[in-house]
Design a protein around this motif. Structure first.
Motif, short mmCIF file in Angstrom:
data_model
loop_
_atom_site.label_atom_id
_atom_site.label_comp_id
_atom_site.label_asym_id
_atom_site.label_seq_id
_atom_site.Cartn_x
_atom_site.Cartn_y
_atom_site.Cartn_z
N GLU A 285 -3.38 5.69 -1.89
CA GLU A 285 -4.46 6.08 -0.99
C GLU A 285 -4.18 7.47 -0.44
O GLU A 285 -3.02 7.82 -0.18
CB GLU A 285 -4.60 5.08 0.16
CG GLU A 285 -4.84 3.65 -0.28
CD GLU A 285 -4.78 2.67 0.87
OE1 GLU A 285 -5.29 3.00 1.96
OE2 GLU A 285 -4.21 1.57 0.69
N ARG B 278 0.85 -1.19 0.00
CA ARG B 278 0.00 0.00 0.00
C ARG B 278 0.89 1.24 0.00
O ARG B 278 1.86 1.32 0.75
CB ARG B 278 -0.90 0.03 1.24
CG ARG B 278 -1.86 -1.13 1.34
CD ARG B 278 -2.51 -1.13 2.72
NE ARG B 278 -3.35 0.06 2.95
CZ ARG B 278 -3.82 0.42 4.14
NH1 ARG B 278 -3.50 -0.29 5.22
NH2 ARG B 278 -4.58 1.49 4.27
N ILE C 173 0.43 5.10 0.83
CA ILE C 173 -0.52 6.01 1.47
C ILE C 173 0.12 7.37 1.62
O ILE C 173 1.23 7.50 2.14
CB ILE C 173 -0.93 5.47 2.86
CG1 ILE C 173 -1.48 4.05 2.74
CG2 ILE C 173 -1.95 6.40 3.51
CD1 ILE C 173 -1.59 3.33 4.07
#
Length: 226
Positions: free
Chosen positions: A98, A71, A73
């Motif tokens: 994200e 991920r 972020i």
């Protein structure tokens, strides 16, 4: 379990970041950070960013997350920063990330198991508070402060101290200042519980005191790369 260095993944991320940044006039900082995040196989990559900041490192982190299947972020302080970041990343062809909006030291408390964290020494009002609030991964983590040249670190008496930033929350395996771009301060913190769960083996540690900064380094002899 602990973070394990993968030179092959690091090389792939480095090369892909070079290609991605060529149209944006290049950045040795972006390639280096991307290679570190990918090389350590980071699963949760977090950065802080604010309006007007450079986007190249963010591109590198997106590339690294692609290689680690992790991920990526980004935490921004306001909607203006969010809009500018989204536009810049869209122009670079990156979309797999994200976004979280709010005060970084508050927002980051909602994230768990951060493997790789990048903060801006020059842009964040108190980057130390952001680092202290972060929940670092049980495998260990790599912390990067960009724009860490002496002028940006004046609040620390002209010398950055990872020990004072972390306040004993994590064991520092190794830290280093890299004179790349406007300076990178990097720290590798150890896994929670040390070598628990791994086969028993002798480990040798090297302790060194930096004569200029007074900072103590504790380095595992198996550490091949930061």
């Amino acid at each position: 379990m602990k973070l394990v260095w993968s030179p092959e993944t690091a090389s792939k991320a480095y090369i892909d970041t070079v290609k991605s940044c060529e149209l944006l006039h290049g950045s040795s900082v972006a390639e280096l950070i991307s290679a570190m995040a990918a090389g350590w196989n980071a699963e949760v990559i977090v950065e802080t960013w604010a309006r007007g900041g450079a986007i190249l490192v963010s591109i590198g982190l997106a590339v690294a997350a692609h290689h680690t299947k992790g991920r990526h972020i980004c935490i921004v302080p306001d909607e203006e920063s969010r809009a500018e970041y989204v536009e810049a990343m869209s122009q670079s062809g990156q979309s797999d990330y994200e976004m979280l909006v709010g005060e970084p030291e508050e927002v980051i408390e909602g994230l768990q198991g951060i493997d790789f964290l990048v903060v801006d020494c020059g842009g964040d009002n108190d980057f130390a508070r952001i680092i202290r609030a972060a929940d670092l991964g049980r495998r260990g983590a790599v912390l990067v402060c960009k724009n860490a040249a002496a002028a940006s670190r004046a609040a620390y008496g002209g010398g950055f101290r990872w020990r004072s930033v972390l306040e004993g929350k994590s064991r520092i395996v190794r830290s280093v200042f890299l004179p790349v771009g406007d300076g990178l301060d990097v720290a590798h913190v150890g896994a929670v519980g040390g070598n628990s769960g791994e086969a028993k083996r002798e480990s040798r540690w090297i302790k060194r005191i930096d004569r200029h900064s007074g900072e103590e380094f504790v380095i595992e002899n198996e550490l091949s790369c930061l």
